[in-house]
Motif scaffolding. Sequence first.
Motif, PDB file in Angstrom:
ATOM      1  N   THR A 187      -8.162   3.950   7.921  1.00  0.00           N
ATOM      2  CA  THR A 187      -8.368   4.053   6.708  1.00  0.00           C
ATOM      3  C   THR A 187      -7.187   4.873   5.843  1.00  0.00           C
ATOM      4  N   ILE A 188      -6.785   5.685   6.834  1.00  0.00           N
ATOM      5  CA  ILE A 188      -5.422   6.637   6.123  1.00  0.00           C
ATOM      6  C   ILE A 188      -4.353   5.555   5.548  1.00  0.00           C
ATOM      7  N   MET A 189      -4.270   4.408   6.087  1.00  0.00           N
ATOM      8  CA  MET A 189      -3.195   3.489   5.400  1.00  0.00           C
ATOM      9  C   MET A 189      -3.374   3.055   4.413  1.00  0.00           C
ATOM     10  N   PHE A 190      -4.507   3.161   3.638  1.00  0.00           N
ATOM     11  CA  PHE A 190      -5.120   2.463   2.187  1.00  0.00           C
ATOM     12  C   PHE A 190      -4.360   3.186   1.116  1.00  0.00           C
ATOM     13  N   ASP A 191      -3.808   4.510   1.229  1.00  0.00           N
ATOM     14  CA  ASP A 191      -2.808   5.169   0.246  1.00  0.00           C
ATOM     15  C   ASP A 191      -1.483   4.077  -0.088  1.00  0.00           C
ATOM     16  N   LYS A 192      -0.851   4.092   1.353  1.00  0.00           N
ATOM     17  CA  LYS A 192       0.365   3.312   1.293  1.00  0.00           C
ATOM     18  C   LYS A 192       0.213   1.970   0.508  1.00  0.00           C
ATOM     19  N   VAL A 193      -1.023   1.237   0.973  1.00  0.00           N
ATOM     20  CA  VAL A 193      -1.388  -0.140   0.433  1.00  0.00           C
ATOM     21  C   VAL A 193      -1.512  -0.152  -0.956  1.00  0.00           C
ATOM     22  N   GLN A 194      -2.101   0.977  -1.667  1.00  0.00           N
ATOM     23  CA  GLN A 194      -2.311   1.117  -3.104  1.00  0.00           C
ATOM     24  C   GLN A 194      -1.337   1.300  -3.782  1.00  0.00           C
ATOM     25  N   HIS A 195      -0.116   2.104  -3.402  1.00  0.00           N
ATOM     26  CA  HIS A 195       0.929   2.472  -4.197  1.00  0.00           C
ATOM     27  C   HIS A 195       1.953   1.526  -3.740  1.00  0.00           C
ATOM     28  N   SER A 196       1.723   0.509  -4.546  1.00  0.00           N
ATOM     29  CA  SER A 196       2.520  -0.709  -4.273  1.00  0.00           C
ATOM     30  C   SER A 196       3.993  -0.725  -4.931  1.00  0.00           C
ATOM     31  N   ASN A 197       4.123   0.579  -5.977  1.00  0.00           N
ATOM     32  CA  ASN A 197       5.380   0.818  -6.556  1.00  0.00           C
ATOM     33  C   ASN A 197       6.488   1.217  -5.542  1.00  0.00           C
ATOM     34  N   LYS A 198       5.950   1.534  -4.368  1.00  0.00           N
ATOM     35  CA  LYS A 198       6.822   2.265  -3.104  1.00  0.00           C
ATOM     36  C   LYS A 198       6.883   1.387  -2.133  1.00  0.00           C
ATOM     37  N   ALA A 253      -4.456  -6.903   5.766  1.00  0.00           N
ATOM     38  CA  ALA A 253      -5.793  -7.203   5.478  1.00  0.00           C
ATOM     39  C   ALA A 253      -6.674  -6.439   4.399  1.00  0.00           C
ATOM     40  N   MET A 254      -6.166  -5.199   4.317  1.00  0.00           N
ATOM     41  CA  MET A 254      -6.898  -4.248   3.588  1.00  0.00           C
ATOM     42  C   MET A 254      -6.562  -4.655   1.908  1.00  0.00           C
ATOM     43  N   ALA A 255      -5.105  -4.703   1.843  1.00  0.00           N
ATOM     44  CA  ALA A 255      -4.857  -5.359   0.534  1.00  0.00           C
ATOM     45  C   ALA A 255      -5.417  -6.613   0.276  1.00  0.00           C
ATOM     46  N   ASP A 256      -5.602  -7.576   1.116  1.00  0.00           N
ATOM     47  CA  ASP A 256      -6.180  -8.931   0.907  1.00  0.00           C
ATOM     48  C   ASP A 256      -7.718  -8.525   0.613  1.00  0.00           C
ATOM     49  N   ALA A 257      -8.329  -7.758   1.155  1.00  0.00           N
ATOM     50  CA  ALA A 257      -9.856  -7.378   1.030  1.00  0.00           C
ATOM     51  C   ALA A 257     -10.107  -6.987  -0.482  1.00  0.00           C
ATOM     52  N   PHE A 258      -9.012  -6.206  -1.059  1.00  0.00           N
ATOM     53  CA  PHE A 258      -9.175  -5.687  -2.359  1.00  0.00           C
ATOM     54  C   PHE A 258      -8.248  -6.440  -3.505  1.00  0.00           C
ATOM     55  N   ASN A 259      -7.665  -7.608  -3.033  1.00  0.00           N
ATOM     56  CA  ASN A 259      -6.884  -8.410  -3.824  1.00  0.00           C
ATOM     57  C   ASN A 259      -5.791  -7.820  -4.607  1.00  0.00           C
ATOM     58  N   LEU A 260      -4.988  -6.923  -3.482  1.00  0.00           N
ATOM     59  CA  LEU A 260      -3.823  -5.990  -3.859  1.00  0.00           C
ATOM     60  C   LEU A 260      -2.616  -6.603  -3.369  1.00  0.00           C
ATOM     61  N   PRO A 261      -1.602  -6.195  -3.737  1.00  0.00           N
ATOM     62  CA  PRO A 261      -0.211  -6.854  -3.459  1.00  0.00           C
ATOM     63  C   PRO A 261       0.090  -6.094  -2.124  1.00  0.00           C
ATOM     64  N   CYS A 262       0.846  -6.928  -1.096  1.00  0.00           N
ATOM     65  CA  CYS A 262       1.073  -6.166   0.074  1.00  0.00           C
ATOM     66  C   CYS A 262       2.626  -6.651   0.137  1.00  0.00           C
ATOM     67  N   SER A 263       3.519  -6.978  -0.884  1.00  0.00           N
ATOM     68  CA  SER A 263       5.021  -7.322  -0.609  1.00  0.00           C
ATOM     69  C   SER A 263       5.739  -6.080  -0.297  1.00  0.00           C
ATOM     70  N   HIS A 264       5.311  -4.944  -0.642  1.00  0.00           N
ATOM     71  CA  HIS A 264       5.955  -3.650  -0.677  1.00  0.00           C
ATOM     72  C   HIS A 264       5.922  -3.003   0.873  1.00  0.00           C
ATOM     73  N   LEU A 265       4.946  -3.696   1.590  1.00  0.00           N
ATOM     74  CA  LEU A 265       4.821  -3.313   3.069  1.00  0.00           C
ATOM     75  C   LEU A 265       5.833  -3.896   3.746  1.00  0.00           C
ATOM     76  N   ARG A 266       6.429  -3.184   4.746  1.00  0.00           N
ATOM     77  CA  ARG A 266       7.595  -3.615   5.707  1.00  0.00           C
ATOM     78  C   ARG A 266       7.190  -3.396   6.875  1.00  0.00           C
ATOM     79  N   PRO A 267       7.174  -4.624   7.768  1.00  0.00           N
ATOM     80  CA  PRO A 267       6.859  -4.505   9.052  1.00  0.00           C
ATOM     81  C   PRO A 267       7.988  -3.929  10.101  1.00  0.00           C
TER      82      PRO A 267
END
Length: 323
Positions: A187-198, A253-267
């Motif tokens: 769950t700690i990753m949810f902050d990074k998921v939500q801050h899609s400007n970074k 998957a978290m982003a998907d579950a809440f209809n949030l963008p995930c393009s800011h996440l880098r593998p």
Amino acid sequence: MPEMLMEVEEEDDVVPNGRVLITGATGLLGRAVYKEFKDNNWHVLGTSYSRLRPRLEILNLLDSSAVNGLVQDFKPHVIVHCAAERRPDIVENQPDSAAMLNVGASENLAKVAAAVGAFLIYISSDYVFDGTNPPYKTDSVPNPLNLYGKTKLEGERVVLQNNDGAAVLRVPVLYGDVEKIEESAVTIMFDKVQHSNKSANMDHWQQRFPTYVKDVASVCLQMAEKKLQDPSLKGIFHWSGNEQMTKYEIACAMADAFNLPCSHLRPITDEPVGATPRPWNPQLDCSRLEALGIGQRTPFRAGIRESLWPFLVEKKWQQTIFH
């Protein structure tokens, strides 16, 4: 005579299935286990040490005479031992206190449980394996890479040495109804998921099997109920979610579950350097429990939605924008 029969029937209505003692009952898993047994009409006694709560007993698991006294007094049919130092980096930095809790307290509890004839379920970890040759069966040879895995493995050994009828339940990374977002490594990753400007770098190397604490709690209850009918249930068991994901994929998957963008996440596909070593893929084979008809699996997106909805930053905005 009929009156006496009625009284007996009324008493039967309130007699619980049995008495269960849960250590670490304020922790992420402990809370779920406590609720699961309570909801299924068990007489539950939860213990905690650092986080005090109403209706829970304060118990220092390192105080063997206090543990002995409590168990002798309550006489549980089942003990679910959830308390542990489970943060690998903390274990590396505080090896002695971690070993006292993960090994010493577990050994004492195993002896005390044996003395009162209680079925002990010791919660262990997929980190007892090195992750190089998955999936791991219950009889696969452990080879922990870090001190946390070593303490959990040593805990398993002292439990089984001192309590012939005990069970070890190995589980992977857990998530669920967290009180703080950092309470789970998922769950700690949810902050990074939500801050899609970074943009955020996410590990795309280590394979994880995020597992819902409500499912593990259900498995503990099913094991306890089975044990009361069949004393031969003992030894090592595995339970795990069956969706294989890296941290990057979990975040997506978290982003998907809440209809949030995930393009800011880098593998990031490189093996992490300098951190506490972690197994690449410690996938657990759960067939031993499955063969007994024991198990429960919640799809990750459903479980994570249920767990993280309260932490959704844009929730108020979503509710008001359409009014």
